[in-house]
Design an enzyme around this catalytic site. Sequence first.
Site, PDB file in Angstrom:
ATOM      1  N   ASP A 328      45.854 107.025  92.010  1.00  0.00           N
ATOM      2  CA  ASP A 328      46.301 108.092  92.899  1.00  0.00           C
ATOM      3  C   ASP A 328      47.704 108.481  92.459  1.00  0.00           C
ATOM      4  O   ASP A 328      48.342 107.773  91.678  1.00  0.00           O
ATOM      5  CB  ASP A 328      46.294 107.574  94.348  1.00  0.00           C
ATOM      6  N   ASP A 589      45.556 101.362  96.904  1.00  0.00           N
ATOM      7  CA  ASP A 589      46.193 100.552  97.949  1.00  0.00           C
ATOM      8  C   ASP A 589      45.762 100.954  99.353  1.00  0.00           C
ATOM      9  O   ASP A 589      46.271 100.450 100.339  1.00  0.00           O
ATOM     10  CB  ASP A 589      47.715 100.650  97.842  1.00  0.00           C
ATOM     11  N   ASP A 593      39.893 102.536  99.371  1.00  0.00           N
ATOM     12  CA  ASP A 593      39.856 102.237  97.936  1.00  0.00           C
ATOM     13  C   ASP A 593      39.025 101.008  97.581  1.00  0.00           C
ATOM     14  O   ASP A 593      38.845 100.705  96.400  1.00  0.00           O
ATOM     15  CB  ASP A 593      41.282 102.028  97.394  1.00  0.00           C
ATOM     16  N   ASN A 657      34.894  71.290  59.424  1.00  0.00           N
ATOM     17  CA  ASN A 657      34.769  69.826  59.481  1.00  0.00           C
ATOM     18  C   ASN A 657      33.308  69.388  59.571  1.00  0.00           C
ATOM     19  O   ASN A 657      32.897  68.393  58.965  1.00  0.00           O
ATOM     20  CB  ASN A 657      35.533  69.284  60.687  1.00  0.00           C
ATOM     21  N   ASN A 682      40.850  64.331  65.964  1.00  0.00           N
ATOM     22  CA  ASN A 682      40.606  65.319  67.017  1.00  0.00           C
ATOM     23  C   ASN A 682      41.807  65.443  67.949  1.00  0.00           C
ATOM     24  O   ASN A 682      42.264  66.552  68.270  1.00  0.00           O
ATOM     25  CB  ASN A 682      39.357  64.896  67.806  1.00  0.00           C
ATOM     26  N   ASP A 686      44.374  68.745  68.189  1.00  0.00           N
ATOM     27  CA  ASP A 686      44.419  69.465  69.471  1.00  0.00           C
ATOM     28  C   ASP A 686      45.853  69.703  69.936  1.00  0.00           C
ATOM     29  O   ASP A 686      46.138  70.703  70.608  1.00  0.00           O
ATOM     30  CB  ASP A 686      43.689  68.668  70.569  1.00  0.00           C
TER      31      ASP A 686
END
Length: 839
Positions: A328, A589, A593, A657, A682, A686
């Site tokens: 709007d 708002d 709406d 891997n 691992n 990570d």
Amino acid sequence: MGQSPTAFWSIPSAEMLLRLESTPAGLTDREAKLRLSLYGSNLLKPKKRSDAFTLLISQFKSPIILILLFATGLSFFLHDHVNAIIILVIVLGSGLLGFWQERGAADAVEKLLAMVQIEVPAIRDGMERKIPLEEIVLGDVVLVSAGDVIPGDCLVLESKTLYLDEATLTGETYPVGKSVKVVDAGTPLSQRKGALWMGTHVVSGSGKALVVNTGKQTEFGKVSERLKLRPEETEFERGVRRFGFFLMEVTLILVITIFAVNAYLQRPILESFLFSLALAVGLTPQLLPAIITINLAHGAKDMAREKVIVKRLASIENFGSMNVLCSDKTGTLTEGVVHLHSALNVDGVANEKALLYAYINAFYVTGFVNPIDEGIRAYRQFDLSAYEKLDESPYDFVRKRLSILVSTGNTHLMITKGALRNVLDVCSSAETGNGAIVDISSVRDDVERHFQEFSSNGFRTLGIAYKDVGSELTIGTDHETGMTFLGFLVLFDPPKADIVETIGLLKRLGVSLKIITGDNRLVAANLSRQIGLMNARILTGPELREMSNEALLARVTDVDVLAEVEPNQKERIILALRKAGNVVGYMGDGINDASALHAADVSISVDSAADVAKEAADIVLLEKDLKVLVQGVNSGRVTFANTLKYVCMATSANFGNMFSMAGASLFLPFLPLLPKQILLTNLMTDFPEMAIATDNVDSEMVEQPRRWDIKFIRKFMLAFGLLSSVFDYLTFGCLLLINATVDQFRTGWFIESVVSASLIVLVIRSRKPFFKSKPGKYLLLATLLIGAITLFLPFSPLAGLLEFQPLPFSFLLMLGAILIGYIVSTELLKRVFYARVKL
């Protein structure tokens, strides 16, 4: 207190208060807390538990992890104590790392949501207080007004021109009047005038109500339970889920194959089983959901600093992908403060009576705060001691009028203001500048000419009319007829000073702005010129009404402004834009709406919005300002870019891997890595990837909207995963050339796997050459730290426990050469890959 009666609408309010052990002055805070603990929160589905213990346990709920822990326990009882304890420590360490990161993310999101939670005015301890919606309980007395959501099924105790939108339950688009009224138990839901329903909202007026049912016990709760209502899955969530399943399937097939081959080669069964399980842990993207959550939560915190609160983390991806924004104009493109320019008679001349009547109408209006009424009241004040309000007929989006009935002396006067043509439709006469009353048909052409003139100059124009209703004390449905047209209310809302620059920023980000307004074509065209949209293509509501869905689909993308739009047309516009292939954001708002917000890919509201709009939104702005939105889009794209980095890195590394391990198992007479070494690999790879959320993002990654593309990720995984395997096999060859022992072989591959995986993150994190794109501080530090720890481990006191051996200096030199070759090859592949594959 017993259960609430099912047909509460058929019971007088006094009796209902007694049954619920409540009073018109509400509950005590102590009693409300007791009921909350007895009956639970006012939620349609229970809150997902995020306490520390639950979150910690969730780190180990993967079936593969559980089987691995079982096998580790078996190994312990078979007297392999040291290896079992090492595996257990590594698994716990990995879980604690995930827990620490996810706990921080969960806490951050909880704090952000608390900033925009909906609070309900309720009477506790005899005083009005704001209570979080989820803490409303049976017997609470709540106050409702325009824009409020109804917090539970309620019985009306007091009503002042209270009208509700019940479309969510009944499908009825017209506001329904509510009053203190007892009806039969068998009365259809839509005709229960004394009942308010959860999931509906107040359009106008105000009232006081007794909460009779909450959560799943409400009518709305029963419907949502039957339909198992849940938020629509975003493209991003769907992509992550499907890709996770795809990787899991491939991993399980390869792991079962590897175990079968090792068993066939008559290697120790338990060790082979542990090896296969550890391989599954290392190769499956089990941290994918956790790290995505961490990335999105970090992005949500960054966006909060830009005054953008994310209610649903998955919506960040759609926010970054958004290429069309519908909004709007009021408060977004304009200052949002409506000013009265003048009150004029039918001749277009300033008129004191028109101003007074406009002031009376604006002064006595109740319900949702209206900027037009605020503008009228601020223009000039009158002494209304001679006037007393009798009744009100609130504004709705069908009549487009608001009427106030007042008494002054012996006269009962109804004053109506609203959209000019809708006011003219109920007038049979008009008052001229000299006070003469003439037939409305004699002035219609002049009124229309003035209206066109005001609109062309960018003014919003309302009509004002009046009628003496005799001795009537209320406004009946037939009273808005035969009225006398008094004149015009000419209003303006100036554009924001920096709006042209902000729209330019949106355009540079690849987001096209579409203005959806109820104002007429001329006003919308004038505003478009003021904000830099020259020769704007305009489509009006009446034209839209005549168009088929196919015709709208063909035209909607090319339109800049949609004027004279009815509230129920907004959803149709949003759906047409989405069907045309756009990712659509809608910023709203208002009370009307909610349906458009639900229909959009990205639903955006503001903290000052009506509750019903704020509840429907995924993203809430703390300021109604497009500049805030622009900053939020940037942050959203940074978050999406970093999440995509992790997905690409993790999947390509996993695939590489997987391929290397499968091949090595076939030709080596021993296990390439021990289970504990796979798990350590691992864990260490990570660690740097968890810092990706804080990484810098190249400017070209945020310049244009980007969407989740599973085909791109698959191609990336294959290309860079296979390249990784090539250098893994090269490492095998070098280790065999130097006649490495079994422990040295495993040590060499461990070092190469961890160091190469960590370093290559710095290369593939950007499309640019790695030396031209600066990584984030924490990502760089984490990578260097893991590299240093990996090189130190074979020389540390832990080497014996982990079965590592120091490697000859010649191998370390070869490893350095392999890593340099890997980095150079990745840079060359990157150039070729991005030239051929577009995201």
